[in-house]
Design a protein around this motif. Structure first.
Motif, short mmCIF file in Angstrom:
data_model
loop_
_atom_site.label_atom_id
_atom_site.label_comp_id
_atom_site.label_asym_id
_atom_site.label_seq_id
_atom_site.Cartn_x
_atom_site.Cartn_y
_atom_site.Cartn_z
N LEU A 125 42.16 83.44 56.80
CA LEU A 125 42.13 82.65 54.83
C LEU A 125 41.03 82.35 54.56
O LEU A 125 40.58 80.96 54.87
CB LEU A 125 43.41 81.87 55.31
N TYR A 126 40.56 82.52 54.16
CA TYR A 126 39.24 82.56 52.84
C TYR A 126 39.97 82.01 51.86
O TYR A 126 40.78 83.00 50.88
CB TYR A 126 38.53 83.34 53.07
N LEU A 127 39.80 80.96 51.36
CA LEU A 127 40.41 80.22 49.69
C LEU A 127 39.56 79.58 49.00
O LEU A 127 38.23 79.73 49.66
CB LEU A 127 41.15 78.89 50.25
N GLN A 131 41.32 76.08 45.41
CA GLN A 131 42.86 75.49 46.79
C GLN A 131 42.35 75.20 47.40
O GLN A 131 43.21 74.69 48.40
CB GLN A 131 43.55 76.91 46.76
N LEU A 132 41.01 74.89 47.62
CA LEU A 132 40.54 74.19 48.87
C LEU A 132 40.93 72.45 49.09
O LEU A 132 41.45 72.57 50.01
CB LEU A 132 39.11 74.60 49.45
N GLU A 136 42.05 70.03 52.42
CA GLU A 136 41.59 68.99 53.17
C GLU A 136 42.06 67.55 53.61
O GLU A 136 42.67 67.09 52.73
CB GLU A 136 39.83 68.44 51.93
N VAL A 137 41.85 67.35 55.12
CA VAL A 137 42.08 66.23 54.74
C VAL A 137 40.37 65.20 55.44
O VAL A 137 40.19 65.69 56.04
CB VAL A 137 42.60 66.51 56.85
N TRP A 146 45.81 63.20 53.62
CA TRP A 146 45.31 64.47 52.93
C TRP A 146 44.52 63.70 52.04
O TRP A 146 44.37 62.86 51.56
CB TRP A 146 46.97 64.23 52.11
N LYS A 147 42.65 64.44 51.90
CA LYS A 147 42.23 63.76 51.12
C LYS A 147 42.74 63.89 49.50
O LYS A 147 42.90 62.53 48.57
CB LYS A 147 40.94 65.19 50.65
#
Length: 160
Positions: A125-127, A131-132, A136-137, A146-147
């Motif tokens: 899945l390319y976001l 949405q990315l 991100e963490v 969670w970032k």
């Protein structure tokens, strides 16, 4: 023994292409041996810089597992596509690989090293960038957070 003879003739070149060149046991002419080694090294470099055409674009220097994944509209994993690609190369079809795989006889193929179920279910899945950010963490004090909000990442029981 033959590797030792090669090292005496051209030590630097021998190390560079030992895996890609068949070694002869004797070294009659050192300059000829060096020329052969340079030719073998050039051939190895050319193979590593394979050009793959897709429409007007040419991709340079990526292995088939990677370019299969890039070219696949369904974004299936290249490591799962590659065994099917090898089977397609052996077939006598005039269909493109992805046509063969999705609608041709390849749709009936189920390989044990890459089961069809995994191929069909596993996709990359390319976001887009906006949405990315939601996924991100960060690692803070050895824990995943969670970032976006700093909350700890919870995984379902047995997910790891």
């Amino acid at each position: 023994e033959s590797m030792l003879a090669l090292r005496r003739c051209a030590p630097a070149a021998a190390a560079a292409v030992a895996a890609t060149w068949t070694v002869r046991p004797r070294c009659d002419d050192a300059s000829e041996r060096v020329r052969q080694l340079e030719k073998a090294a050039q051939k190895a470099r050319a193979a590593a810089q394979e050009r793959v055409r897709h429409g007007e674009r040419a991709m340079l220097g990526i292995v088939p597992k990677q370019w299969l994944e890039v070219l696949d509209d369904k974004h299936r994993y290249g490591s799962l596509l590659y065994p099917y690609f090898q089977r397609w190369e052996l077939s006598r079809t005039r269909m493109s690989f992805f046509q063969w795989l999705d609608t041709g006889r390849g749709a009936l193929v189920d390989l044990p090293e890459a089961p069809r179920r995994f191929l069909d279910e596993g996709v990359v899945l390319y976001l887009p960038r906006p949405q990315l950010a939601h996924f991100e963490v960060e690692i803070i004090d050895g824990k995943l957070r969670w970032k976006a909000d700093g909350r700890p990442v919870d995984l379902p029981h047995g997910a790891l």
